[in-house]
Design an enzyme around this catalytic site. Structure first.
Site, PDB file in Angstrom:
ATOM      1  N   ASN A   9       4.300  -1.647  -4.212  1.00 52.40           N
ATOM      2  CA  ASN A   9       5.088  -2.695  -3.562  1.00 52.40           C
ATOM      3  C   ASN A   9       5.269  -3.935  -4.428  1.00 52.40           C
ATOM      4  OD1 ASN A   9       2.243  -2.386  -2.767  1.00 52.40           O
ATOM      5  ND2 ASN A   9       2.470  -4.402  -1.854  1.00 52.40           N
ATOM      6  N   CYS A  44       1.060  -9.685   2.532  1.00 52.50           N
ATOM      7  CA  CYS A  44      -0.202  -9.667   3.276  1.00 52.50           C
ATOM      8  C   CYS A  44      -1.284 -10.489   2.591  1.00 52.50           C
ATOM      9  CB  CYS A  44      -0.692  -8.237   3.447  1.00 52.50           C
ATOM     10  SG  CYS A  44       0.564  -7.205   4.159  1.00 52.50           S
TER      11      CYS A  44
HETATM   12  C1  LIG Z   1       3.057   0.035   0.003  1.00 48.92           C
HETATM   13  C2  LIG Z   1       2.788  -0.493   1.373  1.00 48.92           C
HETATM   14  N1  LIG Z   1       1.947   0.165   2.169  1.00 48.92           N
HETATM   15  C3  LIG Z   1       1.662  -0.257   3.411  1.00 48.92           C
HETATM   16  C4  LIG Z   1       2.231  -1.403   3.900  1.00 48.92           C
HETATM   17  C5  LIG Z   1       1.870  -1.848   5.285  1.00 48.92           C
HETATM   18  O1  LIG Z   1       2.933  -1.606   6.174  1.00 48.92           O
HETATM   19  P1  LIG Z   1       2.969  -2.380   7.582  1.00 48.92           P
HETATM   20  O2  LIG Z   1       3.358  -3.776   7.284  1.00 48.92           O
HETATM   21  O3  LIG Z   1       3.989  -1.653   8.381  1.00 48.92           O
HETATM   22  O4  LIG Z   1       1.611  -2.257   8.151  1.00 48.92           O
HETATM   23  C6  LIG Z   1       3.107  -2.143   3.104  1.00 48.92           C
HETATM   24  C7  LIG Z   1       3.678  -3.409   3.587  1.00 48.92           C
HETATM   25  O5  LIG Z   1       3.952  -4.310   2.828  1.00 48.92           O
HETATM   26  C8  LIG Z   1       3.402  -1.674   1.810  1.00 48.92           C
HETATM   27  O6  LIG Z   1       4.215  -2.329   1.000  1.00 48.92           O
END
Ligand SMILES: Cc1ncc(COP(=O)(O)O)c(C=O)c1O
Length: 420
Positions: free
Chosen positions: A153, A327
């Site tokens: 991400n 996050c």
């Molecule tokens: C690679 C990846 N995995 C998991 C997530 C988590 O997803 P969610 O926000 O729906 O919990 C994200 C969110 O940014 C992400 O980019």
């Protein structure tokens, strides 16, 4: 709420809900609000729409609709996959993942370690790629699951998930991939991929937040994470979030239609942005492999400045970007992804991610290209670590950089020690 124009370059954090998606979900908020599990028509008709959405989401990844389990988010999907592997294989207490996963895996892995499980966080190469031999070597007789993200991400770097799936298959170990960042950007096909479990999150593909999906391959032993009613064929308790599921289905259709656009027009926009910034702003470095990368993401290090300051000034102009995963925003720690790629804390703190999407225009990229170079110049002019600082002939700039780097490393080490 402000009405000012937003220049949104943070599509890996979340995406605008497509107007077509809003239109699809509204009837399920206004009129068709029955419980899909109810036997009477008012409820069961809703259940039919839920199943239609399941078919659309399944089509996005070339799965059977019965293999689709709706969850509340990507985080829940990831946690559920790993949890299920451990519970259904009680003698296997080892998990393999990477050091650059989303916090949904990193923090869950650390939690598991505290519960007495063993978790291997595989290192990555300086360009963010993953050596598959390391994956192979890390698998042990007691490994319950390998969980490796499809695409990162923060950098957009794509991992060789097909090869990893083949390794896991040959060793009889479950393979899960967090594919949250891929729909609409990469063609997904679970049959070709050969994974056992795969996570998606709807808010990354122009649907609302709070709805995710876990693909569970037929005949995979599965233990629900959310235990309750018989919903989702007994794989996830809780009354389904129908409006969001319908929205997810519509977004899945659009993501398939727009794959071509994302791979051509969005890639061209991203490349123009990246190439121009690398050319016009000295001491700017791209983080992550150039080719095996999502078409919408660029992560750039601007030496001798702090990303927080860049983002603040961009925000003042209505430009949204980020310095890492949404996050972890608010934390002054450098990104764990960039640190795992071997960036020094000083460089890692000067990195900004721009993630584009189908709603970005040429004019928006022009606006960013007009405003970012003077922002970097302005910040560098006041940075005592920069060659062009007006007083830099009065002190040893190399020594100042080394000292700053040491201070940062010490502060981080102290923090880690306290946390341990
Ligand atoms: C690679 C990846 N995995 C998991 C997530 C988590 O997803 P969610 O926000 O729906 O919990 C994200 C969110 O940014 C992400 O980019």
């Amino acid at each position: 709420m402000s009405e000012r124009k937003v220049f949104y370059f943070d599509n890996n954090a979340t995406t605008r809900i497509a107007p077509e998606v809003v239109d699809a979900m509204v009837p399920f908020l206004r009129e068709f609000w029955g419980n899909p599990s109810s036997a009477y028509h008012f409820g069961s008709q809703v259940g039919k729409h839920l199943e239609a959405a399941r078919e659309k989401v399944a089509a996005l990844i070339n799965a059977d609709p019965k293999e689709v389990v709706f969850t509340s988010c990507g985080t829940e999907s990831n946690n559920s996959a790993i949890h299920s592997a451990l519970i259904t294989n009680p003698k296997k207490r080892h998990v393999v993942t990477t050091a650059v996963e989303h916090s949904a895996n990193i923090n869950f892995g650390e939690y598991l370690q505290k519960q007495g499980f063993e978790v291997t966080f595989l290192p990555v190469e300086p360009d963010g790629s993953l050596d598959i031999h390391l994956v192979e070597k890390s698998i042990r007789p007691d490994t319950a699951i390998v969980s490796v993200m499809y695409a990162n991400n923060e950098t957009g770097v794509i991992f060789p998930v097909e090869e990893i799936a083949a390794i896991c298959r040959s060793k009889g170990v479950l393979f899960h991939t967090d594919a949250v960042q891929t729909p609409g950007k990469v063609k997904l096909d679970v049959k070709n991929l050969g994974c056992d479990l795969l996570s998606l999150s709807a808010h990354k593909l122009h649907a609302p937040k709070g709805i995710g999906m876990l693909y569970v391959k037929k005949r995979t032993k599965y233990q629900p994470y959310v235990i309750g009613g018989h919903q989702e064929r007994g794989k996830r308790g809780g009354t389904e979030n129908v409006a969001n599921i319908v929205a997810f289905g519509r977004a899945a259709e659009l993501a398939m239609e727009k794959l071509e656009e994302e791979n051509t027009r969005v890639r061209a926009l991203r490349d123009r942005l990246e190439n121009t910034l690398l050319k016009t702003i000295p001491n700017t470095i791209r983080n992550g492999a150039k080719e095996a990368r999502l078409p919408n993401t660029t992560n750039l290090a601007f030496e001798y400045v702090e990303a927080e300051a860049i983002l603040l000034l961009l925000d003042g102009l209505g430009i949204c970007a980020s310095s890492g995963s949404a996050c972890t925003t608010g934390s002054l720690d450098p990104s764990h992804v960039l640190m795992a790629m071997g960036l020094s804390p000083m460089r890692a703190r000067g990195c900004v991610r721009f993630s584009l999407g189908v709603y970005n225009t040429d004019e928006e990229v022009d606006y960013l290209l007009k405003h970012l170079p003077p922002i970097i110049k302005r910040l560098r002019d006041i940075s005592p670590l920069n060659d062009d600082h007006r007083d830099n002939d009065k002190y040893d700039i190399d020594a100042a950089r080394i000292k700053h780097e040491q201070d940062l490393a010490e502060a981080l080490a102290e923090k880690d020690e306290k946390a341990a």
